[in-house]
Design an enzyme around this catalytic site. Structure first.
Site, PDB file in Angstrom:
ATOM      1  N   SER A   1     -55.782  18.026  -3.009  1.00  0.00           N
ATOM      2  CA  SER A   1     -54.838  18.341  -4.074  1.00  0.00           C
ATOM      3  C   SER A   1     -55.100  17.428  -5.255  1.00  0.00           C
ATOM      4  CB  SER A   1     -53.402  18.172  -3.595  1.00  0.00           C
ATOM      5  OG  SER A   1     -52.540  18.163  -4.716  1.00  0.00           O
TER       6      SER A   1
ATOM      7  N   HIS B   1     -57.233  22.277  -4.620  1.00  0.00           N
ATOM      8  CA  HIS B   1     -55.846  22.752  -4.667  1.00  0.00           C
ATOM      9  C   HIS B   1     -55.199  22.243  -5.956  1.00  0.00           C
ATOM     10  CE1 HIS B   1     -51.982  23.869  -2.669  1.00  0.00           C
ATOM     11  NE2 HIS B   1     -51.481  22.779  -3.248  1.00  0.00           N
TER      12      HIS B   1
ATOM     13  N   ASP C   1     -51.801  22.119  -8.218  1.00  0.00           N
ATOM     14  CA  ASP C   1     -50.344  22.266  -8.147  1.00  0.00           C
ATOM     15  C   ASP C   1     -49.761  22.515  -9.523  1.00  0.00           C
ATOM     16  OD1 ASP C   1     -49.649  21.756  -5.285  1.00  0.00           O
ATOM     17  OD2 ASP C   1     -50.804  19.939  -5.684  1.00  0.00           O
TER      18      ASP C   1
ATOM     19  N   MET D   1     -46.467  23.175 -11.598  1.00  0.00           N
ATOM     20  CA  MET D   1     -45.009  22.975 -11.492  1.00  0.00           C
ATOM     21  C   MET D   1     -44.376  23.138 -12.876  1.00  0.00           C
ATOM     22  SD  MET D   1     -44.821  19.605  -9.067  1.00  0.00           S
ATOM     23  CE  MET D   1     -45.968  19.352  -7.713  1.00  0.00           C
TER      24      MET D   1
ATOM     25  N   HIS E   1     -51.516  26.675  -6.513  1.00  0.00           N
ATOM     26  CA  HIS E   1     -50.226  26.692  -5.818  1.00  0.00           C
ATOM     27  C   HIS E   1     -49.146  26.665  -6.891  1.00  0.00           C
ATOM     28  CE1 HIS E   1     -47.237  24.225  -3.104  1.00  0.00           C
ATOM     29  NE2 HIS E   1     -46.820  25.451  -3.332  1.00  0.00           N
TER      30      HIS E   1
ATOM     31  N   MET F   1     -45.662  26.456  -8.110  1.00  0.00           N
ATOM     32  CA  MET F   1     -44.275  26.074  -7.823  1.00  0.00           C
ATOM     33  C   MET F   1     -43.487  26.325  -9.098  1.00  0.00           C
ATOM     34  SD  MET F   1     -45.264  22.713  -5.640  1.00  0.00           S
ATOM     35  CE  MET F   1     -46.910  22.803  -6.321  1.00  0.00           C
TER      36      MET F   1
ATOM     37  N   MET G   1     -45.013  24.926   3.741  1.00  0.00           N
ATOM     38  CA  MET G   1     -44.800  23.593   3.162  1.00  0.00           C
ATOM     39  C   MET G   1     -44.319  22.650   4.256  1.00  0.00           C
ATOM     40  SD  MET G   1     -45.731  23.730   0.025  1.00  0.00           S
ATOM     41  CE  MET G   1     -45.287  22.029  -0.355  1.00  0.00           C
TER      42      MET G   1
ATOM     43  N   ASP H   1     -49.292  22.025   3.578  1.00  0.00           N
ATOM     44  CA  ASP H   1     -49.347  21.220   2.360  1.00  0.00           C
ATOM     45  C   ASP H   1     -48.186  20.233   2.377  1.00  0.00           C
ATOM     46  OD1 ASP H   1     -49.601  20.227  -0.217  1.00  0.00           O
ATOM     47  OD2 ASP H   1     -49.078  22.112  -1.216  1.00  0.00           O
TER      48      ASP H   1
END
Ligand code: DX5
Ligand code: ZN
Length: 214
Positions: A6, A30, A32, A34, A63, A65, A134, A170
Site C-alpha cells: 500500500s 495498492h 488508497d 480517500m 481501493h 474509500m 477489511m 487489508d
C-alpha cells in the site's frame, strides 16, 4: 499468494521512486483513495493515479474509500487502473458499477468494512473479480489487525471455492498476522507499514509472501 504494497505508507512526494523500490517484488501496487467523507482522511485522487500510471509498469489496484463510487469508480478503470475496488457500504448500484468497471477492462472489486456482513453479497459474487475484507476500520495505516474478521474471511473463501475471485485482506498485515489471514483463505495481501516501514521494502515483501505460502 500475492503481495500488494500500500503506497499510503510510502513518501507521497516521491511516488514514482517508491514504486520503483518494490518493482520485481510487488505483485501489484495498492492505491488508497480517500475523500474525507467515507473515511476521516484525505489522500489522493484521479490526477495522481493518472500520473503514477505513466511512472510505473506495476499494475495498480485502486481501493476507493469514497462516497458515491457508482459515479467516480469508472474513471479509475478508464484511466488504466487494472483493478478498482469500491465499498459495499457506499454503493447504491454495485452490480451496475462492477459491469462498468469490467467493460473498461479492469477487475471489479467489492470491499467490506469489519462490521459489514458478507451474506447479502454472496449471490453477487460472480459479478466481482475481487472481494476485499477489511481487517481494520478503513482510513489510516498502521492499525492493529482484527482477528474478529477471520471467520468472515473463512466464509467468503467457502463461498468462492476455487473460482478466480481474489480474496484480499487489508489492514494490519505483518509477519505476525499474514499467516492467520492466509490460513483463513485470503490470497491477496495488502501491506502498508510492514513494507514501506521496513528498511528494505523489497525484502519485506518477499518475507511476507514466504510466510503466507506457509
Ligand atoms: C487503510 C488502507 C490500507 C492501509 C493499510 O484504510 O485501506 O490499505 O494502507 O496499512 P497497514 O498495512 O499499515 O495496516
Ligand atoms: Zn487499502
Amino acid at each position: 499468494m500475492q503481495i500488494f504494497p500500500s503506497m499510503l505508507a510510502s513518501d507521497f512526494a516521491r511516488l514514482a521512486d517508491e514504486a520503483a523500490r518494490v518493482e520485481g517484488h510487488a505483485d501489484w501496487l495498492h492505491i488508497d483513495v480517500m475523500d474525507y467523507r467515507f473515511v476521516p482522511n484525505l489522500t489522493l485522487g484521479l490526477p495522481v493515479v493518472e500520473s503514477l500510471l505513466k511512472a510505473t509498469t506495476i499494475p495498480l489496484d485502486c481501493h476507493l474509500m469514497i462516497e458515491d463510487p457508482d459515479r467516480w469508480a469508472p474513471s479509475y478503470a478508464e484511466a488504466g487502473a487494472r483493478s478498482v475496488t469500491f465499498h459495499a457500504e457506499a454503493s447504491k448500484a454495485p452490480i451496475r458499477t462492477a459491469r462498468t468497471l469490467r467493460a473498461a477492462g479492469a477487475r471489479a472489486g467489492i470491499a467490506l468494512n469489519p462490521t459489514t456482513p458478507v451474506e447479502p453479497l454472496l449471490d453477487l459474487l460472480p459479478s466481482f473479480d475481487l472481494v476485499l475484507i477489511m481487517t481494520i476500520e478503513p482510513g489510516f495505516g498502521g492499525q492493529v489487525f482484527m482477528d474478529e474478521t477471520l471467520p468472515k474471511i473463512r466464509r467468503v473463501r467457502e463461498a468462492i471455492g476455487d473460482r478466480d475471485i481474489w480474496l484480499q485482506v487489508d489492514g494490519g498485515i505483518t509477519n505476525d498476522t499474514i499467516g492467520r489471514a492466509a490460513e483463513a483463505g485470503a490470497n491477496v495481501f495488502v501491506a502498508g507499514s510492514a513494507v514501506y516501514g521496513a528498511p528494505d521494502p523489497a525484502a519485506a515483501i518477499d518475507r511476507l509472501r514466504a510466510i503466507a505460502q506457509g
